[in-house]
Design an enzyme around this catalytic site. Structure first.
Site: not given
Length: 310
Positions: A62, A64, A66-67, A139, A210, A268
């Site tokens: 996805h 976001h 942090d990914h 998510h 996530d 995570h």
């Protein structure tokens, strides 16, 4: 199949954990695939035994930060290092636009072929050895989990038995090793399967993050040899997990149990469970093991060789 964890923190990096990224090394073909690419992933690669020149595919769950915040930097470095090999990237809608905007506003020119695939649930990749499926997770934004399946292979070829039957070495061995029916020059028909050991069952690797607990994760993880699943929160913080659509340690364990997975590796983790706090990461491990005993906790640079099924 060898798994290397390059980042195991959620949201932000800590002194001991980078943000999300997992490498799946395929030694038989001298390449590796990357799952998510948080900020600093290329630095983690430099500290590992992985060679960036062997990177061929990247799967993004996805959008976001942090990914994905490490993705453009990694691609730019790959190009500057003079690697002409094509990279295929798979991910949700918007990923291609994000990468093109990064190229445009950073004045980056990628000197190698790059193909971005916008995924939908189902089969997204197949070759002679592997299939890759993706499925929807639950998510705050569109998110997918990934399932990599190694295809079954004929068992070991019995050279001695072939010699006893008077079969000379040569191209015919390749056909027999594949289990094909072969007609010899003298008219005899030989079933290659009779000269091979038991079929080697393909391994299954599943990556889910996530997500809060959902049926999609259970379906994706069916009979997995290894399930990597996020466990951002402890069980006592379940309300936070539901509010933010993340999983607790017990949710990850319930997915593994419901799917009949062989091994669960949690990742995570929220930085709130740092040493010195009331709850620490080992508490999350104990919570998960109470539901699914074969649970391990990931840490940066943990490597795990997925064993073949017997």
């Amino acid at each position: 199949m060898q798994i290397t964890f390059l980042g195991t923190s959620s949201g932000v990096p800590t002194r001991s954990r980078n943000v999300s990224s997992v490498a799946l090394r395929l030694p038989q073909r001298a390449e590796f695939w990357l799952f998510d690419c948080g900020e600093g992933t290329q630095h983690q690669l430099l500290r590992s035994d992985l060679k960036i020149s062997q990177l061929t595919r990247i799967f993004i769950t996805h959008l976001h930060g942090d990914h994905i915040f490490g993705l453009m930097g990694l691609l730019a470095t790959y190009g500057l290092a003079g690697h002409p090999t094509r990279i295929d990237i798979y991910g949700p809608p918007g990923l291609n636009e994000y990468l093109r905007a990064c190229e445009r506003y950073s004045y980056t020119h990628l000197s190698f072929p790059l193909k971005v695939h916008t995924v939908q649930p189902g089969l997204i990749y197949e070759d002679e050895e592997f299939t890759v499926f993706c499925g929807p997770l639950k998510h705050r934004v569109t998110a997918f989990g990934y399932r990599v399946m190694e295809k079954d292979r004929p068992g070991s070829f019995n050279v001695e038995k072939a010699a006893e039957l008077g079969i000379s070495p040569g191209p015919i061995y390749g056909r027999l090793k594949r289990g094909e029916q072969v007609t010899l020059p003298d008219g005899r028909q030989i079933n290659g399967a009779s000269l091979c050991g038991p079929t080697e069952i393909g391994r299954k690797f599943v990556y889910c993050t996530d997500t809060v607990y959902c049926d999609g994760a259970v379906e994706l993880a069916q009979d997995a040899d290894v399930l990597i699943h996020e466990a951002t929160f402890a069980h006592q913080d379940a309300q936070l997990a539901f509010e933010r659509l993340h999983s607790t340690s017990t949710m990850a364990a319930q997915v593994a149990l419901g799917a009949g997975a062989k091994l669960l590796i949690m990742t995570h983790f929220s930085p709130r469970y740092a040493p010195g706090n009331d709850l620490q990461l080992n508490d999350l491990l104990l919570e998960a093991r109470a539901i699914f005993p074969n649970t391990e906790m990931a840490y940066d640079f943990l490597t795990y060789d997925v064993p073949r099924r017997k």
